[in-house]
Motif scaffolding. Structure first.
Motif, PDB file in Angstrom:
ATOM      1  N   LYS A 183       0.865  -1.162   0.000  1.00  0.00           N
ATOM      2  CA  LYS A 183       0.000   0.000   0.000  1.00  0.00           C
ATOM      3  C   LYS A 183       0.913   1.226   0.000  1.00  0.00           C
ATOM      4  O   LYS A 183       1.863   1.291   0.784  1.00  0.00           O
ATOM      5  N   VAL A 184       0.640   2.179  -0.888  1.00  0.00           N
ATOM      6  CA  VAL A 184       1.427   3.410  -0.924  1.00  0.00           C
ATOM      7  C   VAL A 184       0.511   4.577  -0.584  1.00  0.00           C
ATOM      8  O   VAL A 184      -0.715   4.452  -0.622  1.00  0.00           O
ATOM      9  N   LEU A 185       1.098   5.726  -0.256  1.00  0.00           N
ATOM     10  CA  LEU A 185       0.315   6.891   0.137  1.00  0.00           C
ATOM     11  C   LEU A 185       0.760   8.132  -0.629  1.00  0.00           C
ATOM     12  O   LEU A 185       1.925   8.227  -1.038  1.00  0.00           O
ATOM     13  N   PRO A 186      -0.152   9.092  -0.803  1.00  0.00           N
ATOM     14  CA  PRO A 186       0.227  10.347  -1.468  1.00  0.00           C
ATOM     15  C   PRO A 186       1.205  11.141  -0.604  1.00  0.00           C
ATOM     16  O   PRO A 186       1.206  11.041   0.620  1.00  0.00           O
ATOM     17  N   LYS A 187       2.018  11.925  -1.258  1.00  0.00           N
ATOM     18  CA  LYS A 187       2.889  12.834  -0.528  1.00  0.00           C
ATOM     19  C   LYS A 187       2.054  13.976   0.048  1.00  0.00           C
ATOM     20  O   LYS A 187       1.029  14.361  -0.518  1.00  0.00           O
ATOM     21  N   PRO A 188       2.474  14.555   1.178  1.00  0.00           N
ATOM     22  CA  PRO A 188       1.711  15.665   1.771  1.00  0.00           C
ATOM     23  C   PRO A 188       1.870  16.939   0.950  1.00  0.00           C
ATOM     24  O   PRO A 188       2.848  17.104   0.208  1.00  0.00           O
ATOM     25  N   ALA A 189       0.923  17.819   1.116  1.00  0.00           N
ATOM     26  CA  ALA A 189       0.981  19.101   0.399  1.00  0.00           C
ATOM     27  C   ALA A 189       2.112  19.977   0.915  1.00  0.00           C
ATOM     28  O   ALA A 189       2.701  20.756   0.165  1.00  0.00           O
ATOM     29  N   ALA A 190       2.418  19.854   2.205  1.00  0.00           N
ATOM     30  CA  ALA A 190       3.454  20.717   2.798  1.00  0.00           C
ATOM     31  C   ALA A 190       4.311  19.930   3.777  1.00  0.00           C
ATOM     32  O   ALA A 190       3.830  19.014   4.453  1.00  0.00           O
ATOM     33  N   THR A 191       5.580  20.295   3.847  1.00  0.00           N
ATOM     34  CA  THR A 191       6.531  19.692   4.791  1.00  0.00           C
ATOM     35  C   THR A 191       7.407  20.805   5.364  1.00  0.00           C
ATOM     36  O   THR A 191       7.874  21.674   4.633  1.00  0.00           O
ATOM     37  N   ARG A 192       7.606  20.776   6.681  1.00  0.00           N
ATOM     38  CA  ARG A 192       8.482  21.754   7.309  1.00  0.00           C
ATOM     39  C   ARG A 192       9.164  21.117   8.513  1.00  0.00           C
ATOM     40  O   ARG A 192       8.532  20.343   9.244  1.00  0.00           O
ATOM     41  N   SER A 193      10.443  21.415   8.697  1.00  0.00           N
ATOM     42  CA  SER A 193      11.181  20.879   9.839  1.00  0.00           C
ATOM     43  C   SER A 193      11.663  22.016  10.735  1.00  0.00           C
ATOM     44  O   SER A 193      12.034  23.093  10.246  1.00  0.00           O
ATOM     45  N   LEU A 194      11.657  21.754  12.058  1.00  0.00           N
ATOM     46  CA  LEU A 194      11.974  22.775  13.051  1.00  0.00           C
ATOM     47  C   LEU A 194      13.049  22.288  14.018  1.00  0.00           C
ATOM     48  O   LEU A 194      13.142  21.083  14.299  1.00  0.00           O
ATOM     49  N   ARG A 195      13.817  23.243  14.526  1.00  0.00           N
ATOM     50  CA  ARG A 195      14.814  22.953  15.551  1.00  0.00           C
ATOM     51  C   ARG A 195      14.540  23.832  16.762  1.00  0.00           C
ATOM     52  O   ARG A 195      14.576  25.064  16.677  1.00  0.00           O
ATOM     53  N   LEU A 196      14.231  23.208  17.906  1.00  0.00           N
ATOM     54  CA  LEU A 196      13.920  23.925  19.133  1.00  0.00           C
ATOM     55  C   LEU A 196      14.988  23.583  20.177  1.00  0.00           C
ATOM     56  O   LEU A 196      15.074  22.440  20.633  1.00  0.00           O
ATOM     57  N   THR A 197      15.804  24.547  20.541  1.00  0.00           N
ATOM     58  CA  THR A 197      16.861  24.320  21.517  1.00  0.00           C
ATOM     59  C   THR A 197      16.260  24.072  22.899  1.00  0.00           C
ATOM     60  O   THR A 197      15.498  24.897  23.412  1.00  0.00           O
ATOM     61  N   MET A 198      16.565  22.912  23.490  1.00  0.00           N
ATOM     62  CA  MET A 198      16.086  22.574  24.846  1.00  0.00           C
ATOM     63  C   MET A 198      16.786  21.325  25.317  1.00  0.00           C
ATOM     64  O   MET A 198      17.345  20.564  24.513  1.00  0.00           O
ATOM     65  N   ASN A 199      16.761  21.093  26.638  1.00  0.00           N
ATOM     66  CA  ASN A 199      17.395  19.902  27.181  1.00  0.00           C
ATOM     67  C   ASN A 199      16.497  18.679  26.976  1.00  0.00           C
ATOM     68  O   ASN A 199      15.340  18.798  26.560  1.00  0.00           O
ATOM     69  N   LEU A 200      17.045  17.518  27.276  1.00  0.00           N
ATOM     70  CA  LEU A 200      16.329  16.273  27.025  1.00  0.00           C
ATOM     71  C   LEU A 200      15.037  16.174  27.827  1.00  0.00           C
ATOM     72  O   LEU A 200      13.994  15.781  27.304  1.00  0.00           O
ATOM     73  N   GLU A 201      15.102  16.528  29.106  1.00  0.00           N
ATOM     74  CA  GLU A 201      13.906  16.400  29.948  1.00  0.00           C
ATOM     75  C   GLU A 201      12.761  17.236  29.399  1.00  0.00           C
ATOM     76  O   GLU A 201      11.610  16.777  29.326  1.00  0.00           O
TER      77      GLU A 201
END
Length: 370
Positions: A183-201
């Motif tokens: 089974k395959v799926l359509p690609k999404p209309a939008a993609t965005r990646s984010l980087r949020l500085t924070m500790n592991l906890e």
């Protein structure tokens, strides 16, 4: 075979670009079974590190290739096992579709059969599903050289106990995969990646909170002092979520680099690599080494010189298990996979005896006793 609703919308069959050597493979397996000759089943050999080494005559599926049926309308594709994974992804990309489980390649020669046999998925796995969730059916050569078909090309064919899914992750120890329907799926209309500085906890707390909300998350990792997220979906949903969460833009190629284990975490540290499968909200384990958190914390990559028993005991106490990705010959654990409990070992032996009574298929690849 499922027929498309609209014949003009069906993608052309690509069998002519490959070849069908199933009869030759059946003959080879039949002879091996009769003679008790172990077979080392090989596709592109890019995942040879994953599991125990196999001693046997090589049975290559590299020439058994080609897309035999692809219907974008029905979201189904059927592919021979030796087809390069990149070739399949290129065909899907032309129709703005994809394999949603985001399989790693680990090399240009990676094949579709090896992808299913190893059962490895990429960063999208917790949100989209694993390899086996997208396998609709398969053709398999049994120990006596007979071509068998399990499942089909529609989801209703795989309800209940289905051997096509059993082959996923079995690493060729139960039969020879020759063709798989996905089974395959359509690609999404939008993609965005984010980087949020924070500790592991803080990152684990945020992920636990956001996991209860309808956010368009499709990947989440903690690495190098930052929570890294990928959003996929409709334009407005992705834009609104990105504005709400904040952070800095992250190159979306990061996820491919993570999937293929090309980050400095994997390449610059010579210590053995372990994959810990744990509850995603579990705090950091008391283990020496460097850790990268993937799958929202459920998959943790560990670089450590700690012995296998120490690592596995820590993972077990946390409600999970540990797999060594570094071969024993390069300093990894002698047994890459967590030893089976007596009950599970019994069922594994019974299944192996039923499907491969003479032990010719990749003997010892998963466990020495199998």
């Amino acid at each position: 075979m499922t027929q498309p609703h609209h014949e003009q919308d069906a993608h052309p069959v690509h069998g002519e670009r490959g070849q069908d050597i199933a009869d030759r493979l059946c003959d080879r397996v039949r002879r091996a079974d009769a003679e008790g000759t172990p077979l080392k089943i090989v596709g592109g050999d890019t995942k040879a590190f994953y599991g125990r080494p196999v001693e046997g005559e090589t049975l290559s599926l590299a020439d058994h290739r080609g897309i035999t049926h692809y219907d974008p309308v029905e979201l189904v594709v059927t592919v021979r096992a030796g087809t390069p994974l990149a070739e399949l992804e290129t065909a899907l990309d032309a129709e703005d579709q994809r394999l949603a489980f985001e399989p790693p390649h680990f090399g240009a020669s990676a094949t579709v059969g090896g992808t299913v046999a190893c059962g490895l998925s990429g960063p999208r796995r917790p949100w989209a599903g694993a390899v086996r969730d997208f396998v609709l059916g398969a053709r398999v050569i049994s120990h006596d050289g007979k071509p068998l078909r399990f499942g089909g090309e529609v989801m209703k064919n795989v309800a209940g106990y289905d051997l096509s899914r059993l082959m996923t992750g079995a690493q060729g120890t139960l039969g020879v995969l020759t063709e798989i329907s996905f089974k395959v799926l359509p690609k999404p209309a939008a993609t965005r990646s984010l980087r949020l500085t924070m500790n592991l906890e803080s990152a684990l707390e945020r992920l636990a909170e956001w996991g209860r909300q309808p956010l368009p998350l499709s990947a989440a990792a903690w690495y190098d002092g930052a929570l890294l997220l990928r959003l996929e979906g409709g334009n407005s949903s992705v834009a609104a979520t990105a504005e709400r969460l904040g952070g800095d833009a992250l190159d979306t190629d990061f996820w491919r680099t993570l999937r293929e284990q090309r980050l400095a975490f994997f390449t610059d540290d010579a210590r053995p690599l372990w994959r810990l499968s744990l509850p995603n909200d579990m705090p950091a384990l008391a283990l020496d080494g460097q850790v990268l958190y993937d799958w929202g914390g459920a998959q943790r990559w560990l670089k450590s010189d700690a012995d296998a028993e120490t690592i596995r005991e820590a993972a077990a106490r946390a409600g999970g298990h540990a797999t060594c990705f570094t071969p024993h010959a390069e300093g990894g654990a002698e047994s890459p996979f967590t030893p089976l409990s007596p009950v599970l070992a019994k069922y594994h032996r019974q299944l192996k005896a039923k499907l491969d009574p003479n032990g010719i298929f990749n003997p010892g690849r998963l466990y020495e006793a199998l």
